[in-house]
Design a protein around this motif. Sequence first.
Motif, PDB file in Angstrom:
ATOM      1  N   LYS A  61      35.366  32.013  28.390  1.00 51.29           N
ATOM      2  CA  LYS A  61      36.067  32.427  29.611  1.00 51.29           C
ATOM      3  C   LYS A  61      36.369  33.907  29.508  1.00 51.29           C
ATOM      4  N   ILE A  62      36.274  34.591  30.648  1.00 53.03           N
ATOM      5  CA  ILE A  62      36.663  36.002  30.699  1.00 53.03           C
ATOM      6  C   ILE A  62      38.183  36.063  30.821  1.00 53.03           C
ATOM      7  N   LEU A  63      38.787  36.961  30.056  1.00 46.01           N
ATOM      8  CA  LEU A  63      40.233  37.198  30.164  1.00 46.01           C
ATOM      9  C   LEU A  63      40.438  38.612  30.692  1.00 46.01           C
ATOM     10  N   ALA A  64      41.123  38.734  31.832  1.00 47.37           N
ATOM     11  CA  ALA A  64      41.456  40.071  32.361  1.00 47.37           C
ATOM     12  C   ALA A  64      42.960  40.256  32.192  1.00 47.37           C
ATOM     13  N   GLY A  65      43.745  40.134  33.274  1.00 45.12           N
ATOM     14  CA  GLY A  65      45.204  40.275  33.135  1.00 45.12           C
ATOM     15  C   GLY A  65      45.859  39.041  32.533  1.00 45.12           C
ATOM     16  N   GLY A  66      45.158  37.924  32.586  1.00 42.25           N
ATOM     17  CA  GLY A  66      45.679  36.674  32.019  1.00 42.25           C
ATOM     18  C   GLY A  66      46.769  36.017  32.859  1.00 42.25           C
ATOM     19  N   GLN A  67      47.060  36.553  34.019  1.00 42.60           N
ATOM     20  CA  GLN A  67      48.198  36.070  34.812  1.00 42.60           C
ATOM     21  C   GLN A  67      47.906  34.742  35.515  1.00 42.60           C
ATOM     22  N   SER A  68      46.654  34.389  35.626  1.00 39.32           N
ATOM     23  CA  SER A  68      46.312  33.056  36.142  1.00 39.32           C
ATOM     24  C   SER A  68      45.711  32.201  35.035  1.00 39.32           C
ATOM     25  N   LEU A  69      44.849  32.813  34.221  1.00 38.89           N
ATOM     26  CA  LEU A  69      44.148  32.031  33.191  1.00 38.89           C
ATOM     27  C   LEU A  69      45.097  31.515  32.106  1.00 38.89           C
ATOM     28  N   LEU A  70      46.007  32.369  31.631  1.00 38.02           N
ATOM     29  CA  LEU A  70      46.841  31.937  30.493  1.00 38.02           C
ATOM     30  C   LEU A  70      47.781  30.778  30.850  1.00 38.02           C
ATOM     31  N   GLY A 120      47.926  41.905  36.173  1.00 36.56           N
ATOM     32  CA  GLY A 120      46.926  41.223  37.001  1.00 36.56           C
ATOM     33  C   GLY A 120      45.937  42.214  37.595  1.00 36.56           C
ATOM     34  N   THR A 121      44.687  41.799  37.712  1.00 35.77           N
ATOM     35  CA  THR A 121      43.620  42.712  38.142  1.00 35.77           C
ATOM     36  C   THR A 121      42.981  42.250  39.451  1.00 35.77           C
ATOM     37  N   ILE A 122      42.363  43.207  40.112  1.00 35.01           N
ATOM     38  CA  ILE A 122      41.700  42.910  41.389  1.00 35.01           C
ATOM     39  C   ILE A 122      40.498  41.973  41.153  1.00 35.01           C
ATOM     40  N   ALA A 162      46.380  33.810  47.624  1.00 34.73           N
ATOM     41  CA  ALA A 162      46.584  35.104  46.967  1.00 34.73           C
ATOM     42  C   ALA A 162      46.211  36.234  47.939  1.00 34.73           C
ATOM     43  N   GLU A 163      46.720  37.440  47.660  1.00 34.57           N
ATOM     44  CA  GLU A 163      46.517  38.563  48.585  1.00 34.57           C
ATOM     45  C   GLU A 163      45.063  39.031  48.666  1.00 34.57           C
ATOM     46  N   TRP A 164      44.451  39.311  47.485  1.00 41.57           N
ATOM     47  CA  TRP A 164      43.145  39.994  47.538  1.00 41.57           C
ATOM     48  C   TRP A 164      42.048  39.210  48.244  1.00 41.57           C
ATOM     49  N   LEU A 170      29.958  38.645  35.140  1.00 40.51           N
ATOM     50  CA  LEU A 170      31.200  39.412  35.111  1.00 40.51           C
ATOM     51  C   LEU A 170      31.285  40.274  36.372  1.00 40.51           C
ATOM     52  N   ILE A 171      32.425  40.240  37.062  1.00 42.84           N
ATOM     53  CA  ILE A 171      32.629  41.207  38.142  1.00 42.84           C
ATOM     54  C   ILE A 171      32.920  42.546  37.465  1.00 42.84           C
ATOM     55  N   VAL A 172      32.149  43.576  37.798  1.00 45.99           N
ATOM     56  CA  VAL A 172      32.403  44.881  37.176  1.00 45.99           C
ATOM     57  C   VAL A 172      33.135  45.823  38.123  1.00 45.99           C
TER      58      VAL A 172
END
Length: 279
Positions: free
Chosen positions: A29-38, A110-112, A123-125, A166-168
Amino acid sequence: MKPAPFTYHRPHTVEAATSLLREHGDDAKILAGGQSLLPIMNMRLAEPAHLVDITAIGELRQHTETATGVRYGAATTHMHIEDGLVPDVTLGLLPHAAHGIGYRAIRNRGTIGGSLAHSDSSAEWPTVLSALDAVVHTASADGGRRIPVRELLRGFFTTALDPAELIVAVEVPRLPEGTRWGLYKMARKPGEFAESLAVALRHGDELQLWLGAARDVPIRLTGTENLIGDRAGGSPDLSVADLVETVGADTGADGHSRQLHAAAVHRALRATERQDSHV
Ligand SMILES: Cc1cc2nc3c(=O)[nH]c(=O)nc-3n(C[C@H](O)[C@H](O)[C@H](O)COP(=O)(O)OP(=O)(O)OC[C@H]3O[C@@H](n4cnc5c(N)ncnc54)[C@H](O)[C@@H]3O)c2cc1C
């Protein structure tokens, strides 16, 4: 609760990340901000054997502004957008939307890209970037793709991404000068996800209305747009009651939800009429 054991990877390039994703396939799994995944991992709703943390990849934090818009690296945080640390080409809509996301601590991490990949219609985005017709750029070991956000979002927690993709970057087109926008989020209290999220964009006689939290993906309210377009001079005299039926038909919602969505749309429309201030 604690997550199940996993192996942590922290690549420094997109190539290293995509090669890890290919190597570990569905186990990664990709981990970005982790605010949803964690939180999901803590609840053991996801138990990836490998986490690929993308936050050390400098390229994913960069941005480029052109005549037509801005390309944000996928790891751009909500805070970067809220605080104007990256350019805005949407006449203030993106910073305003970012400010409404969760709490400051969540916006700091959290990331876009993570929000789009998570695909939660409340969610907003997802709704804002659908309205703006933004495009994501992806990378994988097999190459890259360009996917309009409107096609990326397929359902609740479901996107058009392959597991090893991956979204870049997220490319946001410049809003034409003179566009007036309105965004209205209905939530039980500040810091919570929307129960209804309406975005209105007006440019001359053109109107676009988008709604999140009504279905599994954001939807465009074409019936409501037509109702308003048929009224001479736009919508200044429209009341919430005037919108309930058509918003209900556009969304399929009834009862309390239909009222809620109609009120959110009404407030977003009203916000477009106040040129210098937005709700
Ligand atoms: C208490 C709380 C309140 C919140 N309130 C709101 C709110 O009001 N509005 C709102 O919009 N959001 C809200 N959020 C969610 C927050 O905005 C998250 O930051 C966002 O949804 C996910 O971004 P992330 O970077 O943290 O992604 P992560 O949690 O790291 O990842 C989320 C998912 O996306 C995948 N992923 C991440 N980055 C990429 C990428 N570049 N390419 C492909 N896949 C990727 C991950 O594998 C995972 O499946 C809230 C979160 C919490 C905990």
